[in-house]
Scaffold this active site. Structure first.
Site: not given
Length: 485
Positions: A231-232, A235-236, A253, A287
């Site tokens: 994800g982003s 948030v990661g 990732e 991404c």
């Protein structure tokens, strides 16, 4: 009854059941706004039930013969082959993917399932020598136990299976939380396929919920040992922080700001094709997409003319129309954000060589040039159909500009001299880079992952064994040790 009716539930311990939260996640078709399903969210208690079920089921699964485990993936492959058309229709409806994108996603799902079959046999141990006479050192590769998987909305079917299948193949159980915008393709479909393939109950659980309901319970829970998040970057970072605080391993990732670089000896027509695909595949919601296209000034004029002409010819519209190149963004909020980003860049001095029109969730492609070097657009991820054209003078400046971003996921360089391309690629701070190709690639046995803010760890191939197993040292003293007291 469609998938969106029959799978609009939680899947916990082998049972399809409604969540007990006080509100629903409503699933919409991003192209036409049609309501696809409504799912009552899972609560903290149901997250606990899912993890406890996974923990119980994993004990036997972890000791099951790997040749037996791999049969599940063989059957899952056959199910996908038999239902390709209806699976593709579900992805198109929930994700807004064009027919080309749907075909690409289903192809990779099959390849990752085939690789999972091989991974079941690759948790190899070792015997190491010891400086102590009579001692034998055995290293065992064992399942970590239970894995928490959090998947994104852009390739939900693929990016759920990409972590779920290897984790299961290596003897683990999984709790999967799909993105709220894609609960069926990212969650329900995955559970249904493995259920029909004969995966024992409890080994795969799907919880459809939101941080507003459960907070960090999915990450903080004591059962999972590894969290796989796609994800982003924002948030990661949070996932990594919470996981580390609870002594859990995390595989991240995250986003990217990839560059496709056109050197002065490149095949211009081919580079144009690669750049257009790399930026606009799945509306730029990838991404690895090429946010930036860097072009040597020696070929800037020719490249720009051909690139702009090709971008302007892309068809925007219904993703189920075979002629459509660019379908909808995932929701209107994202579409509005992308439109505002382009307007702001133009107001700040950028030139819009192509300025896409926004209609609901449909956003036409935009090509921006002449951005000031301090423009924040140059360093951030743009998750939509907007590309930045940037000229450079010589390879050294191209390297500097390519690396001038906090991200380092993918990239590409085009040149007639392969070894020049290799030398250039080695200087780029990125986890992956491709010579004379696009920026969007994923292959089951090649390590996938980024540097800097694009993530931590790798997936695919042997990296899956590292991610979803742990090493245990068992020593055997065949003689008698001598102790000092």
């Amino acid at each position: 009854m469609s998938y969106f009716d029959e799978l609009a539930y939680q899947f916990i311990d082998g049972e399809w059941r409604s969540g007990s939260g006080s509100w629903d996640i409503v699933d919409f078709n991003p192209y036409n706004g049609e309501k696809l399903s409504s799912i009552t969210v899972a609560t903290v208690e149901e997250v606990d039930q899912a993890y406890r079920a996974a923990e119980r089921a994993q004990r036997e699964w972890g000791t099951t013969n790997p040749y037996t485990r791999r049969l599940v993936f063989e059957r899952a492959l056959r199910i996908i082959d038999d239902r390709e058309e209806e699976l593709g229709a579900a992805i198109a409806a929930e994700v807004g993917g064009t027919l080309a994108k749907v075909g690409f996603e289903l192809h990779l799902v099959r390849e990752f399932l085939r690789e999972a079959m091989q991974l079941a046999l690759r948790a190899e141990g070792r015997i190491l020598p010891s400086p102590i006479d009579g001692k034998e050192n055995r290293l065992y590769r064992l399942p970590v136990g239970v894995v928490g998987v959090i998947s994104p909305f852009n390739f939900p079917f693929l990016l759920s299976i990409k972590s779920v299948a290897p984790a299961l193949a290596l003897g683990n159980a999984v709790v999967l939380k799909p993105h709220q915008n894609t609960p069926i393709c990212g969650g329900g479909l995955v559970a249904r396929i493995f259920e029909e393939a004969g995966l024992p109950a409890g080994l795969l659980n799907v919880v459809v919920t939101d941080i507003a309901e459960i907070g960090d319970a999915l990450i903080e829970h004591p059962v999972p040992k590894t969290i796989s998040f796609t994800g982003s970057e924002k948030v990661g970072r949070h996932v990594a922080t919470v996981a580390a605080a609870n002594f859990k391993h995390s595989i991240l990732e995250l986003g990217g700001n990839s560059a496709l670089v056109v050197l002065d000896d490149a095949d211009i027509d081919y580079a144009v094709d690669a750049a257009v695909f790399s930026r606009f595949v799945h509306q730029g919601q990838v991404c690895m997409a090429a946010n930036r296209v860097l072009v040597d000034r020696a070929v800037e004029r020719e490249f720009t003319e051909k690139f702009v002409a090709k971008v302007a010819s892309l068809k925007v519209g219904d993703p189920t129309d075979p002629g459509t190149h660019i379908g909808p963004l995932i929701n209107e909020g994202q579409a509005e954000a992308i439109a505002a980003l382009v307007d702001r860049a133009v107001a700040d001095g950028a030139a819009a060589l192509v300025h896409g029109e926004t209609r609901g969730t449909l956003v036409g492609p935009s090509v921006l040039s002449g951005l000031p070097e301090d423009s924040p657009l140059l360093t951030q991820e743009i998750f939509g159909p907007v590309v930045l054209l940037i000229p450079f003078d010589g390879d050294d400046e191209a390297v500097r500009l390519t690396n001038a971003t906090p991200y380092g996921l993918s990239g590409a360089v085009h040149t007639a001299d392969i070894e020049r391309g290799v030398r250039f690629a080695k200087r780029i701070d990125t986890g992956m880079i491709h010579i004379n190709d696009g920026t969007v690639h994923d292959e089951p046995i090649v390590p996938f992952g980024g540097e800097k803010s694009s993530g931590v760890g790798r997936l695919n191939g042997d990296a899956m064994v590292e991610a979803f197993t742990t090493t245990k040292w068992i020593s055997i003293q065949h003689g008698r040790s001598q102790f000092p007291f």
